[in-house]
Design a protein around this motif. Structure first.
Motif, PDB file in Angstrom:
ATOM      1  N   ARG A 122      75.126  -8.147   5.892  1.00 37.73           N
ATOM      2  CA  ARG A 122      76.812  -8.317   4.801  1.00 37.73           C
ATOM      3  C   ARG A 122      77.893  -7.800   5.846  1.00 37.73           C
ATOM      4  NH1 ARG A 122      73.039  -5.748   5.667  1.00 37.73           N
ATOM      5  NH2 ARG A 122      73.752  -4.285   7.303  1.00 37.73           N
ATOM      6  N   ARG A 123      78.763  -9.177   5.320  1.00 35.63           N
ATOM      7  CA  ARG A 123      79.924  -9.080   5.481  1.00 35.63           C
ATOM      8  C   ARG A 123      80.881  -9.472   5.029  1.00 35.63           C
ATOM      9  NH1 ARG A 123      78.016  -7.755  10.451  1.00 35.63           N
ATOM     10  NH2 ARG A 123      79.958  -9.407  11.435  1.00 35.63           N
ATOM     11  N   LYS A 177      76.292 -17.724  12.258  1.00 31.81           N
ATOM     12  CA  LYS A 177      77.700 -16.532  11.340  1.00 31.81           C
ATOM     13  C   LYS A 177      78.057 -17.055  13.049  1.00 31.81           C
ATOM     14  CE  LYS A 177      74.685 -15.143   7.801  1.00 31.81           C
ATOM     15  NZ  LYS A 177      74.738 -14.084   6.751  1.00 31.81           N
ATOM     16  N   SER A 232      79.741 -15.947   5.971  1.00 31.40           N
ATOM     17  CA  SER A 232      78.048 -16.035   5.347  1.00 31.40           C
ATOM     18  C   SER A 232      78.201 -17.892   5.284  1.00 31.40           C
ATOM     19  CB  SER A 232      77.379 -14.972   4.802  1.00 31.40           C
ATOM     20  OG  SER A 232      77.033 -13.707   5.797  1.00 31.40           O
ATOM     21  N   GLU A 277      68.447 -17.087   9.226  1.00 36.30           N
ATOM     22  CA  GLU A 277      69.196 -16.292   7.806  1.00 36.30           C
ATOM     23  C   GLU A 277      68.664 -15.170   7.786  1.00 36.30           C
ATOM     24  OE1 GLU A 277      71.685 -14.918   6.128  1.00 36.30           O
ATOM     25  OE2 GLU A 277      72.571 -16.942   5.486  1.00 36.30           O
ATOM     26  N   TYR A 278      69.321 -14.236   6.308  1.00 32.36           N
ATOM     27  CA  TYR A 278      69.172 -12.787   6.062  1.00 32.36           C
ATOM     28  C   TYR A 278      68.225 -13.504   4.676  1.00 32.36           C
ATOM     29  CZ  TYR A 278      71.636 -11.893  10.705  1.00 32.36           C
ATOM     30  OH  TYR A 278      71.375 -11.484  11.916  1.00 32.36           O
ATOM     31  N   THR A 284      70.282 -11.554   1.992  1.00 32.25           N
ATOM     32  CA  THR A 284      71.533 -11.831   2.395  1.00 32.25           C
ATOM     33  C   THR A 284      71.256 -13.732   1.143  1.00 32.25           C
ATOM     34  OG1 THR A 284      72.309 -11.645   4.305  1.00 32.25           O
ATOM     35  CG2 THR A 284      73.826 -13.042   3.283  1.00 32.25           C
ATOM     36  N   THR A 339      74.281 -12.440  -2.182  1.00 36.72           N
ATOM     37  CA  THR A 339      75.121 -13.034  -2.325  1.00 36.72           C
ATOM     38  C   THR A 339      74.832 -14.456  -2.767  1.00 36.72           C
ATOM     39  OG1 THR A 339      75.365 -11.572   0.168  1.00 36.72           O
ATOM     40  CG2 THR A 339      76.747 -13.637  -0.168  1.00 36.72           C
ATOM     41  N   TYR A 340      73.867 -14.863  -1.836  1.00 35.49           N
ATOM     42  CA  TYR A 340      73.604 -16.821  -2.429  1.00 35.49           C
ATOM     43  C   TYR A 340      73.169 -16.958  -3.541  1.00 35.49           C
ATOM     44  CZ  TYR A 340      74.320 -16.928   2.616  1.00 35.49           C
ATOM     45  OH  TYR A 340      75.091 -17.124   3.665  1.00 35.49           O
ATOM     46  N   THR A 373      69.378  -4.098   8.155  1.00 36.05           N
ATOM     47  CA  THR A 373      69.876  -3.543   7.202  1.00 36.05           C
ATOM     48  C   THR A 373      70.247  -2.893   7.784  1.00 36.05           C
ATOM     49  OG1 THR A 373      68.877  -2.974   4.875  1.00 36.05           O
ATOM     50  CG2 THR A 373      68.470  -2.181   6.563  1.00 36.05           C
ATOM     51  N   TYR A 411      66.448  -7.314   4.907  1.00 35.36           N
ATOM     52  CA  TYR A 411      67.633  -8.173   5.503  1.00 35.36           C
ATOM     53  C   TYR A 411      66.752  -8.624   6.865  1.00 35.36           C
ATOM     54  CZ  TYR A 411      71.344  -7.356   2.440  1.00 35.36           C
ATOM     55  OH  TYR A 411      72.430  -6.544   1.603  1.00 35.36           O
TER      56      TYR A 411
END
Length: 319
Positions: A2-3, A50, A82, A99-100, A103, A107-108, A145, A255
């Motif tokens: 997470r960002r 990232k 991200s 990538e995770y 995420t 997120t996506y 995570t 993650y």
């Protein structure tokens, strides 16, 4: 992983403008246990990541693997946020990244509920992203995570090993459980509010202190709070000798790191899968903590840390 939202937006802006930076990777490497026969010879591949330490290391690891297999590699690691990193692979400005799974799923792809089983989480992401022109290769066991951790002295004093035991301690001795957390973690559904609900954990607001990530580690190590919010692959866990509590009810999202490759690139260079698979399998939480610590604690260069590890594992040879 997470960002903060500001970084995600910055990344999106960068992606909208297109990638303009980057430099060729020029490591003097040749095949070791991977890349034999140079199956990627003739390929021009762009690797992105990232901006934080672990991602810089993973991006370098991927690029070095491609180099050893004969590819010419353009290094565009270190994108802020991200969203920009993913967009670069989606729109063809880049070919691959680590990538995770969590995420991508949250997120996506816009899902609110994580998948509890790590492999099923990866499988769900793999299937969904196939429609987006992205191919997910098998994941690593490393899982960046959330977790709660305590210093060794408090571990000896309270003896908790799991989050269920932390919840029980909060009930039997309310003053014993004090928390140092980030502001985002304190308010996210997959952070403290959800954690308290999942474990039936009662922690008074006065026992929760919000602070920046780096300070959490130092304050937890000092014992200023009994438990601190950490990331499970952070090198400071090892360097500060913190004890991580097991998430025995599997509350936190998975993650796991996995190669995310542009499908068009995979179709042209299917050998990518065979090159990366052994490397990905070797990436564990303990490996990640060790490599991250070399950068964040010892001050080493992320790319050099990645190269040293690839050589030490026998994946590639120098010279």
């Amino acid at each position: 992983m997470r960002r903060p939202l500001v970084l995600l937006l910055a990344g999106a802006l960068l992606a909208g403008c297109g990638l303009t930076s980057g430099s060729p990777m020029v490591d003097d490497v040749r095949p070791g246990s991977i890349g034999r026969g140079e199956p990627l010879k003739g390929a021009d591949l762009t690797v992105v990541s990232k901006e934080f330490t672990e991602q810089l290391i993973l991006g370098a690891i991927m690029g070095i693997a491609f180099e050893a297999a004969g590819a010419e590699v353009l290094d565009r690691t270190g994108i802020q946020g991200s969203v920009g990193t993913r967009a670069a692979v989606e729109n063809g400005d880049a070919d691959a990244t680590y990538e995770y799974t969590g995420t991508a799923w949250i997120t996506y792809l816009g899902n609110s509920d994580p998948v509890a089983d790590p492999h099923q989480q990866w499988e769900a992401v793999r299937k969904a992203d196939a429609k987006q022109g992205l191919t997910w290769l098998p994941p690593a066991s490393m899982n960046n995570t959330y977790a709660l951790a305590m210093n060794r002295a408090n571990y000896r004093k309270y003896g908790t090993r799991t989050l269920s035991q932390v919840a029980a301690l909060a009930k039997s001795d309310p003053g014993a459980v004090t928390l140092c957390v980030e502001g985002e973690f304190a308010n996210r559904a997959d952070g403290l509010p959800g954690l308290k609900k999942a474990y039936g954990m009662s922690v008074p607001a006065g026992n929760v202190t919000q602070m920046d990530t780096g300070i959490i580690y130092t304050q937890t190590a000092k014992g200023a709070c009994t438990y601190g919010e950490v990331y499970t692959t952070d090198g400071r866990i090892k360097s500060m000798d913190l004890v991580v509590m097991e998430d025995d009810r599997k509350f936190f999202p998975n993650y796991n790191a996995a190669p995310m490759v542009r499908t068009a690139t995979m179709k042209k260079w299917p050998a990518i899968a065979g090159v990366l698979d052994p490397v990905t399998k070797a990436l564990t939480n303990s490996v990640a903590r060790e490599l991250n610590a070399k950068v964040d604690v010892d001050g080493e260069d992320p790319h050099q840390v990645a190269l040293d590890w690839m050589v030490a594992k026998g994946f590639v040879k120098e010279g």
